[in-house]
Design an enzyme around this catalytic site. Sequence first.
Site, PDB file in Angstrom:
ATOM      1  N   SER A 262     -71.957  -3.407  -5.629  1.00  0.00           N
ATOM      2  CA  SER A 262     -70.586  -3.758  -6.011  1.00  0.00           C
ATOM      3  C   SER A 262     -70.442  -3.731  -7.528  1.00  0.00           C
ATOM      4  CB  SER A 262     -70.228  -5.128  -5.410  1.00  0.00           C
ATOM      5  OG  SER A 262     -68.868  -5.421  -5.562  1.00  0.00           O
TER       6      SER A 262
ATOM      7  N   HIS B 275     -68.324  -3.169   2.777  1.00  0.00           N
ATOM      8  CA  HIS B 275     -68.770  -3.379   1.402  1.00  0.00           C
ATOM      9  C   HIS B 275     -70.126  -4.074   1.332  1.00  0.00           C
ATOM     10  CE1 HIS B 275     -67.991  -3.804  -2.916  1.00  0.00           C
ATOM     11  NE2 HIS B 275     -68.396  -5.060  -2.826  1.00  0.00           N
TER      12      HIS B 275
ATOM     13  N   ASP C 113     -58.578  -5.138 -27.550  1.00  0.00           N
ATOM     14  CA  ASP C 113     -59.616  -4.472 -28.326  1.00  0.00           C
ATOM     15  C   ASP C 113     -60.941  -4.497 -27.552  1.00  0.00           C
ATOM     16  OD1 ASP C 113     -60.851  -3.162 -30.418  1.00  0.00           O
ATOM     17  OD2 ASP C 113     -61.278  -4.997 -31.543  1.00  0.00           O
TER      18      ASP C 113
END
Length: 429
Positions: A144, A407, A354
């Site tokens: 994951s 998953h 940023d």
Amino acid sequence: MGSFRQAGTVVTGHRFPVPLDHDDPDGPRIEVFAREVVASAHAGRDDLPWLLFLQGGPGYGSPRPSGREGWLNRALSDFRVLLLDQRGTGLSTPVTARRVAALGGPAEQARYLTRFRADSIVLDAELIRRELLGDTPWTILGQSYGGFCVNTYLSFAPEGVREALVTGGTPGLAAAAEDVYRRTYPRVAAKNAAFYDRYPGDIDLVRDIARRLAGHDERMPNGRRLTVEGFQSLGLMLGMGDGADRMHYLLEPAFADGGPELSEVFLQQAGALLSHTDAPIHIVLHEAIYGQGSNPTGWAAQRVRDEFPEFAPDPDDRDPLLFTGEMIYPWMVADDPSLAPLREAADLLAEHDDWPALYDPARLRGNDVPVSAAVYHDDMYVDFELSMETVQSVGSARAWVTNEWEHDGLRVSDGQVLDRLLRMSRGEV
């Protein structure tokens, strides 16, 4: 921490001091913990190759082993395994609301938290590798979010990697947070449909619970009110192989006390699932895993939700109430007593413009480290199309596309997923 034995294994704990900011190696330091696991039969072998495991999340410690079991059993046949508690998690210097709040005001708190993303995790791993292995590269396995970290590793320190294995964690290299969530909501809606198809009787039960929450002050054991939106967010579990069944059994005793109030059992279980005392990083830095460059993430899941009115927290709508998935909303910080001290810092992180790059697409195109990736076709958490675009753009990468597993395939397949990836890496399949 010394060593101890479990069934068929020897486990040794390691602590590594690392810079908080790798651009300032002489500045403040934190500690990263990792657990070395080796099969008892191989404990004396100095030539055994290493495998670094990068856990999913973000914000969760590595698995706590209990002998030879699951995927670890398969790995220990070939490797000495290092289970890394990524910075801020597990036994590494922890990120907790109380600890971070003590650093100063919201700006100082947010600045500190920016140091806990994949770029820093990879640089920690490289310091650890050089201390343990010298110049020898190691195998890395990412589950994951750990797979996101693998792609960061190959972008900035491929010399440290012999082969890379990814399961359910191939990211979109340029996907912004809003792109990810715009793709995620329809997949979550599909998981809701599958859940209600399996348990049609839960349609009315879910509606009754939501109506109760909308009209009454129901409190979980920690004193936190359970809201309709909080209830919907329990759908996080629906992307796991047993998620629909777990959801059904969670809902089953909701009115077991016999009155109109929600039962203490249900409220206790919901409270445990909704608390993030043990993993604040998962909430306050979750959208930041998509932050690159000058575009703020801006609470993207909340903004994009407006495009999908079917997820509205409306218990009186005639359609089934839909659960949400791995979406992070501002109220998750404000409503959780253990996270509330970080509310202003979380808002600053959402506005941060940023962020350093997490991936180097040009370097990945020229990558020559073997990469084998399990891409789960029906993955609720990681978009299939974005994953395939990335696999196709990374040199020496191969994908195994499957809908046999969800998953959590690595965890529940008893080593089959890892075995397939290793055989791919070795050219056997």
